[in-house]
Design a protein around this motif. Structure first.
Motif, mmCIF file in Angstrom:
data_model
loop_
_atom_site.group_PDB
_atom_site.id
_atom_site.type_symbol
_atom_site.label_atom_id
_atom_site.label_comp_id
_atom_site.label_asym_id
_atom_site.label_seq_id
_atom_site.Cartn_x
_atom_site.Cartn_y
_atom_site.Cartn_z
ATOM 1 N N LEU A 161 0.834 -1.212 0.000
ATOM 2 C CA LEU A 161 0.000 0.000 0.000
ATOM 3 C C LEU A 161 0.867 1.261 0.000
ATOM 4 O O LEU A 161 0.547 2.246 -0.673
ATOM 5 C CB LEU A 161 -0.936 -0.009 1.214
ATOM 6 C CG LEU A 161 -1.992 -1.110 1.234
ATOM 7 C CD1 LEU A 161 -2.849 -1.029 2.482
ATOM 8 C CD2 LEU A 161 -2.865 -1.062 -0.009
ATOM 9 N N LEU A 162 1.999 1.217 0.729
ATOM 10 C CA LEU A 162 2.898 2.377 0.738
ATOM 11 C C LEU A 162 3.504 2.585 -0.649
ATOM 12 O O LEU A 162 3.614 3.716 -1.131
ATOM 13 C CB LEU A 162 3.995 2.168 1.792
ATOM 14 C CG LEU A 162 3.543 2.206 3.260
ATOM 15 C CD1 LEU A 162 4.689 1.826 4.196
ATOM 16 C CD2 LEU A 162 2.993 3.586 3.625
ATOM 17 N N LEU A 163 3.854 1.490 -1.321
ATOM 18 C CA LEU A 163 4.414 1.601 -2.680
ATOM 19 C C LEU A 163 3.372 2.187 -3.632
ATOM 20 O O LEU A 163 3.671 3.072 -4.445
ATOM 21 C CB LEU A 163 4.867 0.219 -3.160
ATOM 22 C CG LEU A 163 6.161 -0.323 -2.542
ATOM 23 C CD1 LEU A 163 6.331 -1.814 -2.835
ATOM 24 C CD2 LEU A 163 7.369 0.457 -3.071
ATOM 25 N N VAL A 164 2.112 1.726 -3.498
ATOM 26 C CA VAL A 164 1.047 2.242 -4.363
ATOM 27 C C VAL A 164 0.826 3.730 -4.089
ATOM 28 O O VAL A 164 0.655 4.526 -5.011
ATOM 29 C CB VAL A 164 -0.275 1.481 -4.116
ATOM 30 C CG1 VAL A 164 -1.417 2.169 -4.813
ATOM 31 C CG2 VAL A 164 -0.174 0.051 -4.591
ATOM 32 N N LEU A 195 3.070 9.339 -9.287
ATOM 33 C CA LEU A 195 4.013 9.567 -10.387
ATOM 34 C C LEU A 195 3.296 9.399 -11.737
ATOM 35 O O LEU A 195 2.284 8.711 -11.816
ATOM 36 C CB LEU A 195 5.166 8.548 -10.300
ATOM 37 C CG LEU A 195 5.970 8.527 -8.998
ATOM 38 C CD1 LEU A 195 7.023 7.419 -9.057
ATOM 39 C CD2 LEU A 195 6.614 9.881 -8.734
ATOM 40 N N ALA A 196 3.856 10.004 -12.784
ATOM 41 C CA ALA A 196 3.271 9.849 -14.118
ATOM 42 C C ALA A 196 3.506 8.429 -14.613
ATOM 43 O O ALA A 196 4.650 7.962 -14.624
ATOM 44 C CB ALA A 196 3.896 10.849 -15.088
ATOM 45 N N PRO A 197 2.455 7.679 -14.984
ATOM 46 C CA PRO A 197 2.641 6.311 -15.461
ATOM 47 C C PRO A 197 3.307 6.286 -16.843
ATOM 48 O O PRO A 197 3.126 7.230 -17.631
ATOM 49 C CB PRO A 197 1.220 5.752 -15.516
ATOM 50 C CG PRO A 197 0.331 6.926 -15.602
ATOM 51 C CD PRO A 197 1.036 8.069 -14.945
ATOM 52 N N PRO A 198 4.070 5.231 -17.169
ATOM 53 C CA PRO A 198 4.817 5.169 -18.444
ATOM 54 C C PRO A 198 3.942 5.412 -19.677
ATOM 55 O O PRO A 198 4.362 6.102 -20.605
ATOM 56 C CB PRO A 198 5.383 3.736 -18.428
ATOM 57 C CG PRO A 198 5.487 3.389 -16.989
ATOM 58 C CD PRO A 198 4.349 4.075 -16.312
ATOM 59 N N ALA A 199 2.721 4.882 -19.669
ATOM 60 C CA ALA A 199 1.870 5.019 -20.863
ATOM 61 C C ALA A 199 1.477 6.474 -21.118
ATOM 62 O O ALA A 199 1.075 6.830 -22.216
ATOM 63 C CB ALA A 199 0.617 4.162 -20.711
#
Ligand code: HEM
Length: 259
Positions: free
Chosen positions: A244-247, A253-257
């Motif tokens: 959950l902390l990682l999520v 952050l901006a996702p790669p797609a």
């Protein structure tokens, strides 16, 4: 009740923080017109209001209802609060028909996450209590054995909806971003923690819970089995919190797609 109160408070603080971020200062952010704009025009703001109301209603239900009704009504409000989380993340930003698929999939994702994490917390609470009596051990064994099928279903839902999330936010053409971008590396770390959780969950289901079951009729002091489950479920819960902390981190952050 503590969790519902904390969630209601956290959701209100989220609205104030979002408003301050958008307007550039806390003073500007706490102005009624700025706060109104956040909860009227922004999906995350509206979702935070829904979550505050649902969490507060759960507190009232837990305070004034009794028996099964208390937990069923609180769980229903908990489900509304959980679903509202999907409007906080990237899923709310995907446009068109794919956007509805992504949002629906993300709602299922956070539901499955909440049920698995909630169950782990419940089991840990049961296992931290003294398992001195055969009744106590029988209760824990029944709870763990009874959750087995539900647990596997939640894992299947998390994998399927996680793949939908990954398809939309990473994309089949950007697989190398799983180690070349900050978002990708954090998602990879999450998947690693998830795989270890799966291993622990399988050990609990196929080895440690049956061992506790076999110990029920045997020796009065059979707490070795309880201790083994305590350690394994404590580790699984800690990994779930790390997920959950990682999520919480890569969700900002901006996702790669997004390119
Ligand atoms: C223990 C298992 C898991 C838990 C507790 C979990 C929890 C979560 C939560 C709470 C979110 C945030 C949803 C949002 O804000 O919209 C999320 C998003 C996500 N999850 Fe999972 N998840 C798990 C497993 C997985 C798996 C197995 C995959 C991949 C196959 C996955 C891929 C993703 C992706 C790509 C996102 C989107 C993040 C974003 O909004 O940028 N998750 N997860």
């Amino acid at each position: 009740m503590g969790a519902a109160l904390l969630l209601a408070l956290a959701s209100l603080l989220y609205i104030a923080a979002q408003s301050s971020l958008l307007s550039g200062s806390v003073a500007e952010g706490l102005k009624p017109e700025t706060l109104t704009a956040v909860v009227t025009y922004m999906a995350p703001g509206k979702a935070a209001v829904v979550r505050t109301v649902a969490a507060s209603a759960a507190v009232i239900a837990l305070a004034f209802l009794s028996g099964r009704a208390r937990f069923i009504v609180a769980a229903c409000f908990g489900a509304v609060a959980t679903a509202s989380l999907a409007w906080m993340g990237h899923a709310a930003a995907t446009a068109g028909w794919l956007g509805w698929v992504h949002l629906f999939s993300d709602v299922l994702h956070v539901f499955a996450a909440a049920i698995w994490m909630g169950a782990l917390t419940g089991f840990l609470g049961l296992l931290l209590a003294e398992l001195k009596t055969p009744e106590a051990r029988a209760n824990v064994h029944a709870a763990l054995a009874g959750f087995a099928g539900i647990g596997s279903t939640m894992v299947a839902i998390l994998i399927l909806t996680g793949l939908v999330n990954s398809w939309v936010l990473v994309g089949p053409a950007n697989l190398e971003s799983l180690w070349t971008t900050a978002y990708g590396r954090l998602l990879s770390l999450k998947l690693l923690a998830f795989l270890v959780m799966l291993g622990l969950a399988a050990a609990n289901r196929y080895r440690l819970t049956p061992a506790l079951g076999r110990s029920l009729g045997a020796r009065a002091d059979a707490d070795a089995e309880g201790a083994a489950l305590r350690r394994s479920i404590a580790l699984e819960t800690a990994l779930g919190i790390a997920v959950l902390l990682l999520v919480a981190w890569f969700g900002t952050l901006a996702p790669p797609a997004a390119g």
